[in-house]
Design a protein around this motif. Structure first.
Motif, PDB file in Angstrom:
ATOM      1  N   LEU A 109      44.003  -7.114 -21.919  1.00 54.74           N
ATOM      2  CA  LEU A 109      44.364  -5.716 -21.734  1.00 54.74           C
ATOM      3  C   LEU A 109      44.371  -5.475 -20.228  1.00 54.74           C
ATOM      4  CD1 LEU A 109      44.820  -2.794 -22.697  1.00 54.74           C
ATOM      5  CD2 LEU A 109      42.336  -2.530 -22.668  1.00 54.74           C
ATOM      6  N   VAL A 110      45.501  -5.113 -19.666  1.00 52.99           N
ATOM      7  CA  VAL A 110      45.651  -5.007 -18.218  1.00 52.99           C
ATOM      8  C   VAL A 110      45.635  -3.549 -17.788  1.00 52.99           C
ATOM      9  CG1 VAL A 110      47.098  -5.580 -16.234  1.00 52.99           C
ATOM     10  CG2 VAL A 110      46.998  -7.138 -18.181  1.00 52.99           C
ATOM     11  N   LEU A 111      44.747  -3.252 -16.838  1.00 55.67           N
ATOM     12  CA  LEU A 111      44.700  -1.942 -16.200  1.00 55.67           C
ATOM     13  C   LEU A 111      45.160  -2.133 -14.768  1.00 55.67           C
ATOM     14  CD1 LEU A 111      41.204  -0.941 -17.565  1.00 55.67           C
ATOM     15  CD2 LEU A 111      43.408  -0.176 -18.430  1.00 55.67           C
ATOM     16  N   VAL A 158      32.316  -1.634  -5.121  1.00 49.64           N
ATOM     17  CA  VAL A 158      32.047  -2.136  -6.474  1.00 49.64           C
ATOM     18  C   VAL A 158      30.692  -2.835  -6.517  1.00 49.64           C
ATOM     19  CG1 VAL A 158      32.784  -3.847  -8.189  1.00 49.64           C
ATOM     20  CG2 VAL A 158      34.461  -2.288  -7.172  1.00 49.64           C
ATOM     21  N   GLN A 159      30.421  -3.672  -5.530  1.00 51.36           N
ATOM     22  CA  GLN A 159      29.150  -4.395  -5.513  1.00 51.36           C
ATOM     23  C   GLN A 159      27.972  -3.487  -5.183  1.00 51.36           C
ATOM     24  OE1 GLN A 159      30.012  -7.610  -2.794  1.00 51.36           O
ATOM     25  NE2 GLN A 159      30.830  -8.894  -4.439  1.00 51.36           N
ATOM     26  N   GLY A 160      28.218  -2.358  -4.569  1.00 54.66           N
ATOM     27  CA  GLY A 160      27.157  -1.422  -4.219  1.00 54.66           C
ATOM     28  C   GLY A 160      26.825  -0.420  -5.304  1.00 54.66           C
ATOM     29  N   SER A 161      27.575  -0.414  -6.385  1.00 54.18           N
ATOM     30  CA  SER A 161      27.343   0.529  -7.473  1.00 54.18           C
ATOM     31  C   SER A 161      26.556  -0.153  -8.592  1.00 54.18           C
ATOM     32  CB  SER A 161      28.687   1.022  -8.018  1.00 54.18           C
ATOM     33  OG  SER A 161      28.496   1.740  -9.215  1.00 54.18           O
ATOM     34  N   LEU A 162      25.562   0.542  -9.145  1.00 52.77           N
ATOM     35  CA  LEU A 162      24.762  -0.025 -10.238  1.00 52.77           C
ATOM     36  C   LEU A 162      25.610  -0.323 -11.474  1.00 52.77           C
ATOM     37  CD1 LEU A 162      21.496   2.103 -10.009  1.00 52.77           C
ATOM     38  CD2 LEU A 162      21.812  -0.300  -9.409  1.00 52.77           C
ATOM     39  N   GLU A 163      26.625   0.501 -11.721  1.00 44.93           N
ATOM     40  CA  GLU A 163      27.464   0.317 -12.912  1.00 44.93           C
ATOM     41  C   GLU A 163      28.360  -0.915 -12.819  1.00 44.93           C
ATOM     42  OE1 GLU A 163      27.503   3.352 -11.224  1.00 44.93           O
ATOM     43  OE2 GLU A 163      25.998   4.246 -12.540  1.00 44.93           O
ATOM     44  N   THR A 164      28.745  -1.292 -11.608  1.00 38.86           N
ATOM     45  CA  THR A 164      29.727  -2.377 -11.457  1.00 38.86           C
ATOM     46  C   THR A 164      29.246  -3.538 -10.589  1.00 38.86           C
ATOM     47  OG1 THR A 164      30.720  -1.184  -9.589  1.00 38.86           O
ATOM     48  CG2 THR A 164      31.703  -0.835 -11.784  1.00 38.86           C
ATOM     49  N   GLU A 165      27.978  -3.568 -10.215  1.00 37.04           N
ATOM     50  CA  GLU A 165      27.503  -4.590  -9.277  1.00 37.04           C
ATOM     51  C   GLU A 165      27.650  -6.009  -9.795  1.00 37.04           C
ATOM     52  OE1 GLU A 165      23.412  -3.866  -8.441  1.00 37.04           O
ATOM     53  OE2 GLU A 165      22.775  -4.230 -10.501  1.00 37.04           O
ATOM     54  N   ASP A 166      27.669  -6.204 -11.114  1.00 38.11           N
ATOM     55  CA  ASP A 166      27.799  -7.549 -11.669  1.00 38.11           C
ATOM     56  C   ASP A 166      29.231  -7.874 -12.113  1.00 38.11           C
ATOM     57  OD1 ASP A 166      27.768  -5.741 -13.773  1.00 38.11           O
ATOM     58  OD2 ASP A 166      26.735  -7.104 -15.127  1.00 38.11           O
ATOM     59  N   LEU A 167      30.191  -7.043 -11.737  1.00 37.07           N
ATOM     60  CA  LEU A 167      31.592  -7.266 -12.112  1.00 37.07           C
ATOM     61  C   LEU A 167      32.162  -8.454 -11.344  1.00 37.07           C
ATOM     62  CD1 LEU A 167      34.182  -6.283 -13.590  1.00 37.07           C
ATOM     63  CD2 LEU A 167      34.631  -4.859 -11.587  1.00 37.07           C
ATOM     64  N   PRO A 168      32.664  -9.477 -12.045  1.00 41.41           N
ATOM     65  CA  PRO A 168      33.299 -10.590 -11.340  1.00 41.41           C
ATOM     66  C   PRO A 168      34.586 -10.134 -10.652  1.00 41.41           C
ATOM     67  CG  PRO A 168      32.797 -11.185 -13.612  1.00 41.41           C
ATOM     68  CD  PRO A 168      32.585  -9.712 -13.484  1.00 41.41           C
ATOM     69  N   ILE A 169      34.732 -10.536  -9.383  1.00 36.04           N
ATOM     70  CA  ILE A 169      35.889 -10.123  -8.586  1.00 36.04           C
ATOM     71  C   ILE A 169      36.622 -11.357  -8.092  1.00 36.04           C
ATOM     72  CG2 ILE A 169      36.657  -8.881  -6.527  1.00 36.04           C
ATOM     73  CD1 ILE A 169      34.040  -7.229  -6.759  1.00 36.04           C
ATOM     74  N   ILE A 170      37.939 -11.339  -8.242  1.00 38.43           N
ATOM     75  CA  ILE A 170      38.808 -12.381  -7.710  1.00 38.43           C
ATOM     76  C   ILE A 170      39.675 -11.731  -6.641  1.00 38.43           C
ATOM     77  CG2 ILE A 170      40.703 -13.973  -8.214  1.00 38.43           C
ATOM     78  CD1 ILE A 170      39.604 -14.138 -11.094  1.00 38.43           C
ATOM     79  N   ALA A 191      35.679   3.991 -13.152  1.00 44.79           N
ATOM     80  CA  ALA A 191      34.826   5.088 -13.620  1.00 44.79           C
ATOM     81  C   ALA A 191      35.157   5.473 -15.065  1.00 44.79           C
ATOM     82  CB  ALA A 191      34.977   6.298 -12.706  1.00 44.79           C
ATOM     83  N   ARG A 192      36.410   5.269 -15.467  1.00 41.91           N
ATOM     84  CA  ARG A 192      36.849   5.647 -16.817  1.00 41.91           C
ATOM     85  C   ARG A 192      36.808   4.500 -17.816  1.00 41.91           C
ATOM     86  NH1 ARG A 192      41.232   7.942 -13.823  1.00 41.91           N
ATOM     87  NH2 ARG A 192      42.515   6.274 -14.648  1.00 41.91           N
ATOM     88  N   HIS A 193      37.046   3.251 -17.342  1.00 37.65           N
ATOM     89  CA  HIS A 193      37.202   2.116 -18.254  1.00 37.65           C
ATOM     90  C   HIS A 193      36.352   0.928 -17.779  1.00 37.65           C
ATOM     91  CE1 HIS A 193      40.705   4.180 -19.891  1.00 37.65           C
ATOM     92  NE2 HIS A 193      41.155   4.329 -18.668  1.00 37.65           N
ATOM     93  N   PRO A 194      35.463   0.427 -18.618  1.00 38.81           N
ATOM     94  CA  PRO A 194      34.749  -0.796 -18.239  1.00 38.81           C
ATOM     95  C   PRO A 194      35.704  -1.989 -18.327  1.00 38.81           C
ATOM     96  CG  PRO A 194      34.119  -0.093 -20.449  1.00 38.81           C
ATOM     97  CD  PRO A 194      35.033   0.960 -19.900  1.00 38.81           C
ATOM     98  N   PRO A 241      41.293  -6.805 -27.041  1.00 39.47           N
ATOM     99  CA  PRO A 241      41.497  -7.719 -25.923  1.00 39.47           C
ATOM    100  C   PRO A 241      40.575  -7.421 -24.740  1.00 39.47           C
ATOM    101  CG  PRO A 241      43.374  -6.232 -26.164  1.00 39.47           C
ATOM    102  CD  PRO A 241      42.431  -5.942 -27.294  1.00 39.47           C
ATOM    103  N   VAL A 242      40.347  -8.440 -23.942  1.00 34.45           N
ATOM    104  CA  VAL A 242      39.478  -8.338 -22.767  1.00 34.45           C
ATOM    105  C   VAL A 242      40.186  -7.519 -21.687  1.00 34.45           C
ATOM    106  CG1 VAL A 242      38.345  -9.665 -20.944  1.00 34.45           C
ATOM    107  CG2 VAL A 242      38.395 -10.555 -23.280  1.00 34.45           C
ATOM    108  N   PRO A 243      39.550  -6.447 -21.188  1.00 33.01           N
ATOM    109  CA  PRO A 243      40.186  -5.639 -20.139  1.00 33.01           C
ATOM    110  C   PRO A 243      40.016  -6.267 -18.750  1.00 33.01           C
ATOM    111  CG  PRO A 243      38.124  -4.619 -20.834  1.00 33.01           C
ATOM    112  CD  PRO A 243      38.312  -5.840 -21.684  1.00 33.01           C
ATOM    113  N   VAL A 244      41.123  -6.329 -18.021  1.00 35.83           N
ATOM    114  CA  VAL A 244      41.151  -6.876 -16.661  1.00 35.83           C
ATOM    115  C   VAL A 244      41.832  -5.850 -15.765  1.00 35.83           C
ATOM    116  CG1 VAL A 244      42.027  -8.733 -15.195  1.00 35.83           C
ATOM    117  CG2 VAL A 244      41.238  -9.259 -17.497  1.00 35.83           C
ATOM    118  N   LEU A 245      41.218  -5.571 -14.616  1.00 33.67           N
ATOM    119  CA  LEU A 245      41.796  -4.626 -13.656  1.00 33.67           C
ATOM    120  C   LEU A 245      42.523  -5.386 -12.560  1.00 33.67           C
ATOM    121  CD1 LEU A 245      42.177  -1.810 -12.386  1.00 33.67           C
ATOM    122  CD2 LEU A 245      39.889  -2.057 -11.382  1.00 33.67           C
TER     123      LEU A 245
END
Length: 197
Positions: free
Chosen positions: A95-97, A135-147, A110-113, A69-73
């Motif tokens: 999959l809900v985190l 989140v937007q300032g980090s290279l690992e998560t800069e493209d993460l969609p945020i609601i 940092a632990r789960h994409p 399942p797709v993980p969503v934080l």
């Protein structure tokens, strides 16, 4: 002339002891009635296929990655909101985190994409605005969609100034609209490495 406290308070204390609890009961009843009216209004806004118990289970993401399942934080300091969103998203096949604030959210990231992050704006330790900036300032998560979700009108104006948000939902939100937005974002994210703002 001796000072007698009960004689002085008698005419004032008895009405106060009756009026205060009665006022509290009236306030609690009116709050419950308003909550029920809001819930009924929200249910009346949904099409028949989305109303009733188990409505989220009829709404399944159309694209599932091959590894599960797709993980969503979900980030919110309110246990009620976390539980409601968690139940809604799990019933829809995600999959809900969960995280209670921005600090916990960064630890989870940092632990789960994850494919999408839903965050409240007013939280202790690290609020939603600070979390979004990190989140937007980090290279690992800069493209993460945020609601973003908020219960305050005055924060919505401030949210519109933030680049890279893919939705702003006011509490109480429409479950159907939120699920549709998450599905769209996960589909776009799975098609390419970045989604355009």
């Amino acid at each position: 002339m001796p000072f007698q406290l009960p004689d002085l308070l008698g005419p004032y204390l008895l009405p106060l002891l009756i009026a205060v609890p009665l006022a509290i009961v009236v306030i609690l009843i009116s709050i419950r009635k308003e909550d029920e009216e809001v819930r009924q209004f929200q249910e009346s806004q949904l099409p028949a296929s989305f109303s009733g118990p188990g409505a989220a289970s009829r709404f399944q993401p159309s694209i599932q990655p091959s590894d599960g399942p797709v993980p969503v934080l979900v980030v919110d300091d309110s246990a009620v909101v976390r539980a409601k969103l968690g139940k809604l998203l799990e019933a829809a096949g995600y999959l809900v985190l969960l995280a209670r604030d921005g600090v916990e959210a960064l630890e989870v990231l940092a632990r789960h994409p994850v494919q999408v992050m839903i965050t409240d704006l007013e939280m202790p330790n690290k609020n939603g605005f600070e979390l979004i900036a990190d989140v937007q300032g980090s290279l690992e998560t800069e493209d993460l969609p945020i609601i973003a979700i908020t219960g305050h009108e005055e924060l919505q104006g401030r949210v519109h100034q933030i680049q890279g948000l893919y939705g702003i939902f006011k509490k109480p939100w429409s479950d159907r609209d939120l699920l549709k937005r998450i599905e769209t974002l996960t589909q776009l994210r799975q098609r390419g490495p970045r989604i355009a703002a």
